[in-house]
Design a protein around this motif. Sequence first.
Motif, PDB file in Angstrom:
ATOM      1  N   MET A  29      -0.383  34.958  -5.071  1.00  0.00           N
ATOM      2  CA  MET A  29      -0.585  35.008  -3.281  1.00  0.00           C
ATOM      3  C   MET A  29      -1.242  33.588  -2.973  1.00  0.00           C
ATOM      4  SD  MET A  29      -0.875  38.967  -2.435  1.00  0.00           S
ATOM      5  CE  MET A  29      -2.781  38.722  -2.407  1.00  0.00           C
ATOM      6  N   LYS A  30      -2.447  33.266  -3.461  1.00  0.00           N
ATOM      7  CA  LYS A  30      -3.111  32.304  -3.236  1.00  0.00           C
ATOM      8  C   LYS A  30      -2.083  30.827  -3.452  1.00  0.00           C
ATOM      9  CE  LYS A  30      -7.586  29.553  -3.950  1.00  0.00           C
ATOM     10  NZ  LYS A  30      -8.648  29.598  -4.615  1.00  0.00           N
ATOM     11  N   ARG A  33       0.351  30.907  -0.312  1.00  0.00           N
ATOM     12  CA  ARG A  33      -0.349  30.428   0.789  1.00  0.00           C
ATOM     13  C   ARG A  33      -0.602  29.009   0.829  1.00  0.00           C
ATOM     14  NH1 ARG A  33      -4.893  33.419   0.367  1.00  0.00           N
ATOM     15  NH2 ARG A  33      -3.964  35.321   0.784  1.00  0.00           N
ATOM     16  N   ASN A  34      -1.086  28.494  -0.316  1.00  0.00           N
ATOM     17  CA  ASN A  34      -1.541  26.887  -0.314  1.00  0.00           C
ATOM     18  C   ASN A  34      -0.027  26.156   0.199  1.00  0.00           C
ATOM     19  OD1 ASN A  34      -4.194  27.535  -0.671  1.00  0.00           O
ATOM     20  ND2 ASN A  34      -4.156  27.354  -2.829  1.00  0.00           N
ATOM     21  N   LEU A  36       2.701  26.904   1.319  1.00  0.00           N
ATOM     22  CA  LEU A  36       3.013  27.268   2.783  1.00  0.00           C
ATOM     23  C   LEU A  36       2.215  26.322   3.792  1.00  0.00           C
ATOM     24  CD1 LEU A  36       4.244  30.665   3.005  1.00  0.00           C
ATOM     25  CD2 LEU A  36       5.726  28.694   2.830  1.00  0.00           C
ATOM     26  N   GLU A  37       0.775  26.372   3.565  1.00  0.00           N
ATOM     27  CA  GLU A  37      -0.107  25.759   4.316  1.00  0.00           C
ATOM     28  C   GLU A  37       0.047  24.064   4.234  1.00  0.00           C
ATOM     29  OE1 GLU A  37      -3.784  26.811   2.939  1.00  0.00           O
ATOM     30  OE2 GLU A  37      -3.920  28.853   4.436  1.00  0.00           O
ATOM     31  N   PRO A  77       4.962  31.151   8.909  1.00  0.00           N
ATOM     32  CA  PRO A  77       5.416  31.716   7.492  1.00  0.00           C
ATOM     33  C   PRO A  77       6.396  32.793   7.729  1.00  0.00           C
ATOM     34  CG  PRO A  77       3.317  32.713   7.926  1.00  0.00           C
ATOM     35  CD  PRO A  77       3.365  31.818   9.101  1.00  0.00           C
TER      36      PRO A  77
END
Length: 96
Positions: A29-30, A33-34, A36-37, A77
């Motif tokens: 998940m991290k 997230r990273n 997409l960021e 997202p």
Amino acid sequence: MTKADIVTKITDKTGMEKSDVQAVVESFMKEVRNSLETGENVYLRGFGSFIIKKRAEKTGRNISKNTTIIIPAHNIPSFKPAKTFVESVKKKVKVS
């Protein structure tokens, strides 16, 4: 289903330690997230894609104050399921 439920099911199916599975799920998940960021989409063949959608600037209304506001352009997202994933859910989920 919650994250804890997912960890429990994977633990039961693989025989791995619960703490190891939780660390893997958290890391996954991290990383999503990273990615997409930083503006990078994530593609998982047969499952779906985590993508960034661009929303254009638009005019909105504040109903309580009866005023017009400008909502600036922004990125959000989003998840787009794979075609095979959508088809399998359609076949197996019973509509009440």
